[in-house]
Design a protein around this motif. Structure first.
Motif, PDB file in Angstrom:
ATOM      1  N   ILE A  15       0.849  -1.396  -0.025  1.00  0.00           N
ATOM      2  CA  ILE A  15       0.008  -0.034   0.170  1.00  0.00           C
ATOM      3  C   ILE A  15       0.869   1.094   0.007  1.00  0.00           C
ATOM      4  O   ILE A  15       0.449   2.037  -0.832  1.00  0.00           O
ATOM      5  CB  ILE A  15      -1.156  -0.067   1.006  1.00  0.00           C
ATOM      6  CG1 ILE A  15      -1.928  -1.136   1.021  1.00  0.00           C
ATOM      7  CG2 ILE A  15      -1.574   1.359   1.289  1.00  0.00           C
ATOM      8  CD1 ILE A  15      -2.802  -1.324   2.293  1.00  0.00           C
ATOM      9  N   PHE A  18       2.922   0.983  -3.584  1.00  0.00           N
ATOM     10  CA  PHE A  18       2.068   1.399  -4.647  1.00  0.00           C
ATOM     11  C   PHE A  18       0.864   2.457  -4.507  1.00  0.00           C
ATOM     12  O   PHE A  18       0.440   3.248  -5.649  1.00  0.00           O
ATOM     13  CB  PHE A  18       1.497   0.157  -5.413  1.00  0.00           C
ATOM     14  CG  PHE A  18       2.378  -0.936  -5.849  1.00  0.00           C
ATOM     15  CD1 PHE A  18       3.083  -0.433  -7.035  1.00  0.00           C
ATOM     16  CD2 PHE A  18       2.623  -1.875  -5.439  1.00  0.00           C
ATOM     17  CE1 PHE A  18       4.069  -1.332  -7.504  1.00  0.00           C
ATOM     18  CE2 PHE A  18       3.452  -2.873  -5.867  1.00  0.00           C
ATOM     19  CZ  PHE A  18       4.060  -2.572  -7.020  1.00  0.00           C
ATOM     20  N   SER A  20      -1.922   1.765  -3.398  1.00  0.00           N
ATOM     21  CA  SER A  20      -3.170   1.171  -4.061  1.00  0.00           C
ATOM     22  C   SER A  20      -4.092   0.832  -3.043  1.00  0.00           C
ATOM     23  O   SER A  20      -3.897   0.986  -1.843  1.00  0.00           O
ATOM     24  CB  SER A  20      -2.611  -0.058  -4.941  1.00  0.00           C
ATOM     25  OG  SER A  20      -2.024  -1.269  -3.933  1.00  0.00           O
ATOM     26  N   ASP A  21      -5.108   0.241  -3.400  1.00  0.00           N
ATOM     27  CA  ASP A  21      -6.205  -0.091  -2.473  1.00  0.00           C
ATOM     28  C   ASP A  21      -6.067  -1.190  -1.797  1.00  0.00           C
ATOM     29  O   ASP A  21      -5.563  -2.465  -2.394  1.00  0.00           O
ATOM     30  CB  ASP A  21      -7.575  -0.294  -3.476  1.00  0.00           C
ATOM     31  CG  ASP A  21      -8.839  -0.655  -2.738  1.00  0.00           C
ATOM     32  OD1 ASP A  21      -8.936  -0.255  -1.591  1.00  0.00           O
ATOM     33  OD2 ASP A  21      -9.703  -1.223  -3.135  1.00  0.00           O
ATOM     34  N   SER A  22      -6.350  -1.421  -0.485  1.00  0.00           N
ATOM     35  CA  SER A  22      -5.947  -2.401   0.318  1.00  0.00           C
ATOM     36  C   SER A  22      -6.802  -3.636   0.070  1.00  0.00           C
ATOM     37  O   SER A  22      -6.542  -4.758   0.180  1.00  0.00           O
ATOM     38  CB  SER A  22      -5.975  -2.025   1.639  1.00  0.00           C
ATOM     39  OG  SER A  22      -7.202  -1.802   2.330  1.00  0.00           O
ATOM     40  N   TYR A  24      -7.865  -4.672  -2.757  1.00  0.00           N
ATOM     41  CA  TYR A  24      -7.506  -5.366  -4.009  1.00  0.00           C
ATOM     42  C   TYR A  24      -6.224  -6.234  -3.403  1.00  0.00           C
ATOM     43  O   TYR A  24      -6.291  -7.340  -3.771  1.00  0.00           O
ATOM     44  CB  TYR A  24      -7.103  -4.520  -5.198  1.00  0.00           C
ATOM     45  CG  TYR A  24      -6.307  -5.065  -6.313  1.00  0.00           C
ATOM     46  CD1 TYR A  24      -7.045  -5.853  -7.124  1.00  0.00           C
ATOM     47  CD2 TYR A  24      -4.807  -5.053  -6.232  1.00  0.00           C
ATOM     48  CE1 TYR A  24      -6.386  -6.542  -8.169  1.00  0.00           C
ATOM     49  CE2 TYR A  24      -4.048  -5.644  -7.269  1.00  0.00           C
ATOM     50  CZ  TYR A  24      -4.931  -6.465  -8.079  1.00  0.00           C
ATOM     51  OH  TYR A  24      -4.224  -7.075  -9.358  1.00  0.00           O
ATOM     52  N   THR A  36       4.613 -10.139  -6.072  1.00  0.00           N
ATOM     53  CA  THR A  36       4.232  -8.524  -6.082  1.00  0.00           C
ATOM     54  C   THR A  36       5.196  -8.000  -5.079  1.00  0.00           C
ATOM     55  O   THR A  36       5.929  -6.938  -5.141  1.00  0.00           O
ATOM     56  CB  THR A  36       2.812  -8.181  -5.887  1.00  0.00           C
ATOM     57  OG1 THR A  36       2.115  -9.053  -6.852  1.00  0.00           O
ATOM     58  CG2 THR A  36       2.616  -6.807  -5.831  1.00  0.00           C
TER      59      THR A  36
END
Length: 50
Positions: A15, A18, A20-22, A24, A36
């Motif tokens: 998180i 990136f 990004s959304d946790s 996902y 990843t």
């Protein structure tokens, strides 16, 4: 198989990396999460070398 604590730590790192959304990241399989994480961690180490 990774433990729940390891999974949480990996998700938190990804998180931050990136942004990004946790939700996902939480839905990734263990294998995909590990791959990843390894990619992002390796990139972080390479960026530190510059």
């Amino acid at each position: 198989m990774i433990s729940e604590k390891e999974r949480q730590n990996m998700v938190q790192f990804l998180i931050m990396y990136f942004g990004s959304d946790s939700g996902y990241l939480s839905n990734l399989t263990d294998c995909m999460l590990e791959k990843t994480y390894e990619f992002a961690y390796t990139r972080t180490l390479m960026e530190c070398d510059f």
